[in-house]
Design a protein around this motif. Structure first.
Motif, PDB file in Angstrom:
ATOM      1  N   ASP A  10       0.815  -1.224   0.000  1.00 19.06           N
ATOM      2  CA  ASP A  10       0.000   0.000   0.000  1.00 19.06           C
ATOM      3  C   ASP A  10       0.850   1.277   0.000  1.00 19.06           C
ATOM      4  OD1 ASP A  10       0.932   0.151   2.587  1.00 19.06           O
ATOM      5  OD2 ASP A  10      -1.019  -0.088   3.534  1.00 19.06           O
ATOM      6  N   GLY A  11       2.168   1.123  -0.120  1.00 20.94           N
ATOM      7  CA  GLY A  11       3.052   2.280  -0.219  1.00 20.94           C
ATOM      8  C   GLY A  11       3.584   2.802   1.096  1.00 20.94           C
ATOM      9  N   GLN A  12       3.234   2.160   2.209  1.00 19.39           N
ATOM     10  CA  GLN A  12       3.720   2.609   3.514  1.00 19.39           C
ATOM     11  C   GLN A  12       5.136   2.111   3.757  1.00 19.39           C
ATOM     12  OE1 GLN A  12       1.180   1.697   6.799  1.00 19.39           O
ATOM     13  NE2 GLN A  12      -0.350   3.190   6.204  1.00 19.39           N
ATOM     14  N   PRO A  58       4.165   0.074  -5.048  1.00 21.55           N
ATOM     15  CA  PRO A  58       4.540   1.279  -5.818  1.00 21.55           C
ATOM     16  C   PRO A  58       6.054   1.519  -5.787  1.00 21.55           C
ATOM     17  CG  PRO A  58       3.589   1.914  -3.707  1.00 21.55           C
ATOM     18  CD  PRO A  58       3.499   0.415  -3.781  1.00 21.55           C
ATOM     19  N   LEU A  59       6.748   1.028  -6.793  1.00 23.19           N
ATOM     20  CA  LEU A  59       8.212   1.104  -6.840  1.00 23.19           C
ATOM     21  C   LEU A  59       8.689   2.422  -7.431  1.00 23.19           C
ATOM     22  CD1 LEU A  59       8.883  -2.477  -8.278  1.00 23.19           C
ATOM     23  CD2 LEU A  59       8.894  -1.764  -5.877  1.00 23.19           C
ATOM     24  N   ASP A  60       9.906   2.816  -7.037  1.00 24.21           N
ATOM     25  CA  ASP A  60      10.578   3.953  -7.663  1.00 24.21           C
ATOM     26  C   ASP A  60      12.068   3.631  -7.770  1.00 24.21           C
ATOM     27  OD1 ASP A  60      11.799   4.529  -5.180  1.00 24.21           O
ATOM     28  OD2 ASP A  60      10.280   6.004  -4.646  1.00 24.21           O
ATOM     29  N   THR A  75      10.210  -5.516  -0.683  1.00 28.66           N
ATOM     30  CA  THR A  75      10.826  -4.310  -1.242  1.00 28.66           C
ATOM     31  C   THR A  75      11.379  -3.424  -0.142  1.00 28.66           C
ATOM     32  OG1 THR A  75       9.343  -4.352  -3.154  1.00 28.66           O
ATOM     33  CG2 THR A  75      10.406  -2.248  -2.654  1.00 28.66           C
ATOM     34  N   PHE A  76      12.619  -2.995  -0.332  1.00 33.02           N
ATOM     35  CA  PHE A  76      13.264  -2.051   0.577  1.00 33.02           C
ATOM     36  C   PHE A  76      13.451  -0.740  -0.168  1.00 33.02           C
ATOM     37  CE2 PHE A  76      14.519  -6.271   1.891  1.00 33.02           C
ATOM     38  CZ  PHE A  76      14.258  -6.236   3.254  1.00 33.02           C
ATOM     39  N   ARG A  77      13.372   0.378   0.574  1.00 30.24           N
ATOM     40  CA  ARG A  77      13.553   1.692  -0.055  1.00 30.24           C
ATOM     41  C   ARG A  77      14.736   2.386   0.612  1.00 30.24           C
ATOM     42  NH1 ARG A  77      11.727   7.007  -0.559  1.00 30.24           N
ATOM     43  NH2 ARG A  77      11.360   7.539  -2.739  1.00 30.24           N
ATOM     44  N   PHE A  78      15.579   2.993  -0.186  1.00 35.51           N
ATOM     45  CA  PHE A  78      16.828   3.582   0.286  1.00 35.51           C
ATOM     46  C   PHE A  78      16.842   5.093   0.126  1.00 35.51           C
ATOM     47  CE2 PHE A  78      17.470  -0.802  -0.710  1.00 35.51           C
ATOM     48  CZ  PHE A  78      18.227  -1.260   0.349  1.00 35.51           C
ATOM     49  N   ALA A  79      17.796   5.729   0.786  1.00 38.10           N
ATOM     50  CA  ALA A  79      17.901   7.195   0.773  1.00 38.10           C
ATOM     51  C   ALA A  79      18.353   7.709  -0.594  1.00 38.10           C
ATOM     52  CB  ALA A  79      18.863   7.666   1.853  1.00 38.10           C
ATOM     53  N   ASP A  80      19.209   6.944  -1.276  1.00 44.63           N
ATOM     54  CA  ASP A  80      19.680   7.371  -2.592  1.00 44.63           C
ATOM     55  C   ASP A  80      20.013   6.152  -3.458  1.00 44.63           C
ATOM     56  OD1 ASP A  80      22.454   6.602  -2.026  1.00 44.63           O
ATOM     57  OD2 ASP A  80      22.521   8.402  -0.784  1.00 44.63           O
ATOM     58  N   VAL A  81      20.256   6.414  -4.732  1.00 50.90           N
ATOM     59  CA  VAL A  81      20.476   5.345  -5.703  1.00 50.90           C
ATOM     60  C   VAL A  81      21.744   4.549  -5.386  1.00 50.90           C
ATOM     61  CG1 VAL A  81      20.978   4.855  -8.138  1.00 50.90           C
ATOM     62  CG2 VAL A  81      19.133   6.422  -7.537  1.00 50.90           C
ATOM     63  N   SER A  82      22.821   5.215  -4.967  1.00 52.49           N
ATOM     64  CA  SER A  82      24.059   4.479  -4.713  1.00 52.49           C
ATOM     65  C   SER A  82      23.901   3.523  -3.526  1.00 52.49           C
ATOM     66  CB  SER A  82      25.251   5.416  -4.528  1.00 52.49           C
ATOM     67  OG  SER A  82      25.168   6.100  -3.312  1.00 52.49           O
ATOM     68  N   GLU A  83      23.140   3.929  -2.522  1.00 50.17           N
ATOM     69  CA  GLU A  83      22.872   3.047  -1.378  1.00 50.17           C
ATOM     70  C   GLU A  83      22.089   1.811  -1.853  1.00 50.17           C
ATOM     71  OE1 GLU A  83      20.736   3.362   2.977  1.00 50.17           O
ATOM     72  OE2 GLU A  83      21.249   5.221   1.948  1.00 50.17           O
ATOM     73  N   ARG A  84      21.099   2.045  -2.711  1.00 47.37           N
ATOM     74  CA  ARG A  84      20.307   0.943  -3.273  1.00 47.37           C
ATOM     75  C   ARG A  84      21.186   0.003  -4.098  1.00 47.37           C
ATOM     76  NH1 ARG A  84      17.628   2.226  -8.517  1.00 47.37           N
ATOM     77  NH2 ARG A  84      19.644   1.444  -9.171  1.00 47.37           N
ATOM     78  N   GLU A  85      22.035   0.573  -4.945  1.00 43.52           N
ATOM     79  CA  GLU A  85      22.914  -0.236  -5.792  1.00 43.52           C
ATOM     80  C   GLU A  85      23.868  -1.086  -4.965  1.00 43.52           C
ATOM     81  OE1 GLU A  85      24.704   2.735  -8.295  1.00 43.52           O
ATOM     82  OE2 GLU A  85      23.135   2.535  -9.825  1.00 43.52           O
ATOM     83  N   ASN A  86      24.450  -0.491  -3.919  1.00 44.24           N
ATOM     84  CA  ASN A  86      25.372  -1.233  -3.048  1.00 44.24           C
ATOM     85  C   ASN A  86      24.671  -2.390  -2.362  1.00 44.24           C
ATOM     86  OD1 ASN A  86      27.594   0.354  -3.672  1.00 44.24           O
ATOM     87  ND2 ASN A  86      27.283   1.725  -1.939  1.00 44.24           N
ATOM     88  N   PHE A  87      23.485  -2.142  -1.819  1.00 47.53           N
ATOM     89  CA  PHE A  87      22.714  -3.198  -1.155  1.00 47.53           C
ATOM     90  C   PHE A  87      22.419  -4.332  -2.131  1.00 47.53           C
ATOM     91  CE2 PHE A  87      18.515  -5.109  -0.533  1.00 47.53           C
ATOM     92  CZ  PHE A  87      18.669  -5.679   0.721  1.00 47.53           C
ATOM     93  N   ALA A  88      21.862  -3.989  -3.291  1.00 48.77           N
ATOM     94  CA  ALA A  88      21.450  -5.003  -4.264  1.00 48.77           C
ATOM     95  C   ALA A  88      22.647  -5.802  -4.775  1.00 48.77           C
ATOM     96  CB  ALA A  88      20.712  -4.341  -5.432  1.00 48.77           C
TER      97      ALA A  88
END
Length: 99
Positions: A10-12, A58-60, A75-88
């Motif tokens: 639900d986007g929360q 609802p992904l971004d 789904t996990f949401r990160f503060a910025d793209v580089s943080e997301r890339e490192n995690f993944a």
């Protein structure tokens, strides 16, 4: 462990603590004192950004989504793209090493 945000269908956003066990076999997700343990061997894929495009969440660009062999997605949401890339990238390396 590490504090992260999990994104519900639900986007929360909910705060959670995530950690790996010492033998790198189990990924633990703790939300308000309730822990769910996921065997890394059950993680089929790690997606980044807007993929997979066939789920209701609802992904971004700041999202990373784990697809389990049961078809369930987390789904996990990160503060910025580089943080997301490192995690993944790091999680994918560990998951690939388990298979």
């Amino acid at each position: 462990g590490r504090e992260m945000c999990v994104l519900s269908v639900d986007g929360q956003l909910r705060s959670c603590a995530c950690s790996l066990d010492r033998k790198l076999r189990i990924y633990n997700i703790t939300i308000s004192k309730e822990t769910r343990s996921i065997q890394l061997a059950k993680i089929k894929e790690v997606f980044q950004g807007l993929e997979p495009d066939d789920i209701a969440t609802p992904l971004d660009e700041l999202c990373a989504t784990l697809v389990l062999d049961s078809g369930e997605c987390l789904t996990f949401r990160f503060a910025d793209v580089s943080e997301r890339e490192n995690f993944a990238m790091c999680l994918q390396i560990i998951v690939d090493g388990r298979q």
